[in-house]
Design a protein around this motif. Structure first.
Motif, mmCIF file in Angstrom:
data_model
loop_
_atom_site.group_PDB
_atom_site.id
_atom_site.type_symbol
_atom_site.label_atom_id
_atom_site.label_comp_id
_atom_site.label_asym_id
_atom_site.label_seq_id
_atom_site.Cartn_x
_atom_site.Cartn_y
_atom_site.Cartn_z
ATOM 1 N N THR A 1 -4.895 -0.885 3.178
ATOM 2 C CA THR A 1 -5.603 0.395 3.247
ATOM 3 C C THR A 1 -6.731 0.273 4.275
ATOM 4 O OG1 THR A 1 -7.064 -0.219 1.410
ATOM 5 C CG2 THR A 1 -5.047 0.986 0.866
ATOM 6 N N ILE A 2 -6.763 1.186 5.237
ATOM 7 C CA ILE A 2 -7.751 1.195 6.309
ATOM 8 C C ILE A 2 -8.836 2.185 5.913
ATOM 9 C CG2 ILE A 2 -8.036 1.251 8.800
ATOM 10 C CD1 ILE A 2 -5.696 -0.539 7.780
ATOM 11 N N MET A 3 -10.084 1.696 5.722
ATOM 12 C CA MET A 3 -11.069 2.473 4.998
ATOM 13 C C MET A 3 -12.072 3.241 5.861
ATOM 14 S SD MET A 3 -9.720 1.744 2.175
ATOM 15 C CE MET A 3 -10.756 2.883 1.273
ATOM 16 N N ASN A 4 -11.996 3.129 7.184
ATOM 17 C CA ASN A 4 -12.919 3.895 8.016
ATOM 18 C C ASN A 4 -12.298 4.190 9.374
ATOM 19 O OD1 ASN A 4 -13.659 1.572 9.824
ATOM 20 N ND2 ASN A 4 -14.513 0.788 7.907
ATOM 21 N N GLN A 5 -12.915 5.118 10.089
ATOM 22 C CA GLN A 5 -12.396 5.562 11.378
ATOM 23 C C GLN A 5 -12.433 4.451 12.412
ATOM 24 O OE1 GLN A 5 -10.843 8.226 12.121
ATOM 25 N NE2 GLN A 5 -11.701 10.069 11.230
ATOM 26 N N GLY A 6 -13.483 3.637 12.407
ATOM 27 C CA GLY A 6 -13.593 2.576 13.384
ATOM 28 C C GLY A 6 -12.460 1.579 13.286
ATOM 29 N N ALA A 7 -12.110 1.201 12.064
ATOM 30 C CA ALA A 7 -11.045 0.222 11.873
ATOM 31 C C ALA A 7 -9.691 0.781 12.296
ATOM 32 C CB ALA A 7 -11.007 -0.223 10.411
ATOM 33 N N ILE A 8 -9.432 2.048 11.963
ATOM 34 C CA ILE A 8 -8.133 2.603 12.327
ATOM 35 C C ILE A 8 -8.029 2.815 13.832
ATOM 36 C CG2 ILE A 8 -8.589 5.092 12.099
ATOM 37 C CD1 ILE A 8 -5.878 5.228 10.598
ATOM 38 N N GLN A 9 -9.157 3.109 14.486
ATOM 39 C CA GLN A 9 -9.132 3.272 15.936
ATOM 40 C C GLN A 9 -8.821 1.943 16.620
ATOM 41 O OE1 GLN A 9 -9.266 6.180 17.666
ATOM 42 N NE2 GLN A 9 -8.620 4.825 19.333
ATOM 43 N N LYS A 10 -9.403 0.851 16.135
ATOM 44 C CA LYS A 10 -9.086 -0.471 16.682
ATOM 45 C C LYS A 10 -7.623 -0.820 16.448
ATOM 46 C CE LYS A 10 -13.697 -2.538 16.240
ATOM 47 N NZ LYS A 10 -14.491 -3.597 15.558
ATOM 48 N N LEU A 11 -7.126 -0.486 15.280
ATOM 49 C CA LEU A 11 -5.732 -0.768 14.962
ATOM 50 C C LEU A 11 -4.784 -0.015 15.883
ATOM 51 C CD1 LEU A 11 -3.714 -2.134 13.022
ATOM 52 C CD2 LEU A 11 -4.006 -0.197 11.478
ATOM 53 N N LEU A 12 -5.143 1.194 16.253
ATOM 54 C CA LEU A 12 -4.284 2.027 17.090
ATOM 55 C C LEU A 12 -4.360 1.650 18.565
ATOM 56 C CD1 LEU A 12 -5.034 5.534 15.553
ATOM 57 C CD2 LEU A 12 -2.901 4.259 15.355
ATOM 58 N N SER A 13 -5.471 1.092 18.996
ATOM 59 C CA SER A 13 -5.698 0.947 20.428
ATOM 60 C C SER A 13 -5.100 -0.313 21.033
ATOM 61 C CB SER A 13 -7.208 0.972 20.716
ATOM 62 O OG SER A 13 -7.861 -0.081 20.044
ATOM 63 N N ALA A 14 -5.026 -1.396 20.285
ATOM 64 C CA ALA A 14 -4.585 -2.651 20.882
ATOM 65 C C ALA A 14 -4.181 -3.612 19.775
ATOM 66 C CB ALA A 14 -5.704 -3.252 21.727
ATOM 67 N N ARG A 15 -3.907 -4.852 20.193
ATOM 68 C CA ARG A 15 -3.608 -5.887 19.211
ATOM 69 C C ARG A 15 -4.837 -6.080 18.332
ATOM 70 N NH1 ARG A 15 -1.916 -12.016 20.745
ATOM 71 N NH2 ARG A 15 -4.166 -12.154 21.152
ATOM 72 N N PHE A 16 -4.627 -6.107 17.038
ATOM 73 C CA PHE A 16 -5.690 -6.013 16.049
ATOM 74 C C PHE A 16 -5.618 -7.245 15.162
ATOM 75 C CE2 PHE A 16 -6.930 -4.592 11.763
ATOM 76 C CZ PHE A 16 -8.125 -3.929 11.999
ATOM 77 N N GLN A 17 -6.749 -7.947 15.025
ATOM 78 C CA GLN A 17 -6.768 -9.160 14.218
ATOM 79 C C GLN A 17 -7.602 -8.955 12.966
ATOM 80 O OE1 GLN A 17 -8.290 -12.680 16.109
ATOM 81 N NE2 GLN A 17 -7.669 -14.023 14.430
ATOM 82 N N LEU A 18 -6.963 -9.144 11.830
ATOM 83 C CA LEU A 18 -7.666 -9.035 10.559
ATOM 84 C C LEU A 18 -8.661 -10.180 10.433
ATOM 85 C CD1 LEU A 18 -4.659 -8.150 8.225
ATOM 86 C CD2 LEU A 18 -6.436 -6.598 9.037
ATOM 87 N N GLY A 19 -9.867 -9.864 10.008
ATOM 88 C CA GLY A 19 -10.899 -10.868 9.864
ATOM 89 C C GLY A 19 -11.765 -11.006 11.096
ATOM 90 N N ALA A 20 -11.257 -10.595 12.264
ATOM 91 C CA ALA A 20 -12.037 -10.667 13.503
ATOM 92 C C ALA A 20 -12.421 -9.272 13.972
ATOM 93 C CB ALA A 20 -11.247 -11.403 14.583
ATOM 94 N N ASP A 21 -11.420 -8.391 14.109
ATOM 95 C CA ASP A 21 -11.676 -7.016 14.537
ATOM 96 C C ASP A 21 -12.104 -6.128 13.377
ATOM 97 O OD1 ASP A 21 -11.028 -7.443 17.264
ATOM 98 O OD2 ASP A 21 -8.914 -7.398 16.753
ATOM 99 N N ALA A 22 -11.845 -6.580 12.166
ATOM 100 C CA ALA A 22 -12.234 -5.805 10.989
ATOM 101 C C ALA A 22 -12.360 -6.742 9.799
ATOM 102 C CB ALA A 22 -11.203 -4.721 10.689
ATOM 103 N N SER A 23 -13.324 -6.445 8.935
ATOM 104 C CA SER A 23 -13.461 -7.234 7.716
ATOM 105 C C SER A 23 -12.315 -6.877 6.771
ATOM 106 C CB SER A 23 -14.809 -6.950 7.043
ATOM 107 O OG SER A 23 -14.923 -5.588 6.685
ATOM 108 N N VAL A 24 -11.862 -7.862 6.035
ATOM 109 C CA VAL A 24 -10.693 -7.644 5.185
ATOM 110 C C VAL A 24 -10.896 -8.344 3.856
ATOM 111 C CG1 VAL A 24 -9.470 -9.627 6.176
ATOM 112 C CG2 VAL A 24 -8.158 -7.798 5.078
ATOM 113 N N ALA A 25 -10.379 -7.764 2.809
ATOM 114 C CA ALA A 25 -10.442 -8.366 1.485
ATOM 115 C C ALA A 25 -9.122 -8.126 0.779
ATOM 116 C CB ALA A 25 -11.590 -7.778 0.665
ATOM 117 N N VAL A 26 -8.764 -9.033 -0.099
ATOM 118 C CA VAL A 26 -7.559 -8.867 -0.904
ATOM 119 C C VAL A 26 -7.900 -7.968 -2.071
ATOM 120 C CG1 VAL A 26 -5.824 -10.017 -2.312
ATOM 121 C CG2 VAL A 26 -6.662 -11.111 -0.225
ATOM 122 N N GLY A 27 -7.157 -6.877 -2.221
ATOM 123 C CA GLY A 27 -7.420 -5.933 -3.293
ATOM 124 C C GLY A 27 -7.234 -6.568 -4.657
ATOM 125 N N GLU A 28 -8.149 -6.283 -5.565
ATOM 126 C CA GLU A 28 -8.068 -6.824 -6.912
ATOM 127 C C GLU A 28 -7.033 -6.058 -7.731
ATOM 128 O OE1 GLU A 28 -11.872 -6.881 -8.722
ATOM 129 O OE2 GLU A 28 -12.887 -7.670 -6.941
#
Length: 231
Positions: free
Chosen positions: A125-152
């Motif tokens: 789940t992508i929780m904000n506009q900034g993260a989804i814009q990075k995901l759409l624009s180029a190669r996207f690395q979880l943990g580097a381009d966006a903070s990520v957590a495992v859902g409980e």
């Protein structure tokens, strides 16, 4: 000598035969992509109907986008490699309507003492506009381009509960195999514009599909979009 009527019949028959040869190729062009969409729908429905993922509902309801990866595969001896192909859909924050799906590929690697293999159905789940814009624009690395957590897991959060989403991306996965978790560090996601073109019959980027919403409506995506709307 061939009469005019006979000649016309012959030409029509030849044309029909040529079409019969070409049509299977055209029909098969989107079959691979439709299979991915259908698998994504099944994954969404399975998470939706699983009481263990009841807490996930509020994340989907507040997400700006959802990346669904059926059969995220990981396996190897000493070197683990993740790979999967899935779809990203954007959610309109005003209406809650979901976009047509854009195809994505996800992959990554990790080193360590690992044996066996794992297949995980995963939803991010992508929780904000900034993260989804990075995901759409180029190669996207979880943990580097966006903070990520495992859902409980668990049913501790309901649709009416106020939640502070501290991470850009939350990952929910159902693991099958000997690995005990979903490794996220070093995991990349990248749009597959070639699959988009094959499915929609025209060159479209993930940005055009998810944000600009100019992709033509495809009946085969309706089940997936309806399943997401039920969260």
């Amino acid at each position: 000598m061939m009469g005019d009527r006979t000649r016309r019949t012959f030409l029509l028959s030849a044309s029909a035969l040529a079409g019969a040869v070409a049509c299977p190729t055209l029909a098969r062009a989107g079959e691979k992509q439709q299979l991915i969409v259908d698998k994504a729908r099944i994954v969404v429905e399975s998470f939706l109907n699983d009481p263990q993922f009841a807490k996930m509902r509020v994340y989907v309801q507040n997400a700006y986008g959802v990346l669904v990866i059926p059969d995220l595969l990981k396996g190897g001896f000493f070197i683990g490699v993740e790979h999967g192909t899935g779809v990203l859909l954007g959610r309109d924050p005003q209406s809650g309507a979901w976009s047509q799906p854009a195809f994505f590929e996800i992959w990554g690697g990790s080193f360590g003492l690992q044996f066996g293999g794992q297949s995980s159905d995963a939803i991010f789940t992508i929780m904000n506009q900034g993260a989804i814009q990075k995901l759409l624009s180029a190669r996207f690395q979880l943990g580097a381009d966006a903070s990520v957590a495992v859902g409980e897991l668990g049913a501790g959060v309901g649709a009416g509960t106020t939640v502070q989403f501290g991470e850009d991306v939350y990952a929910f996965a159902r693991n099958m195999g000997v690995y005990g978790g979903l490794a996220l560090d070093g995991t990349y996601a990248k749009p597959r514009n070639d699959l988009n073109q094959a499915y929609y019959g025209q060159p479209l980027t993930a940005e055009q599909i998810v944000r600009q919403r100019i992709a033509p409506a495809v009946p085969g995506t309706e089940g997936l979009r309806q399943a997401l709307s039920q969260f």
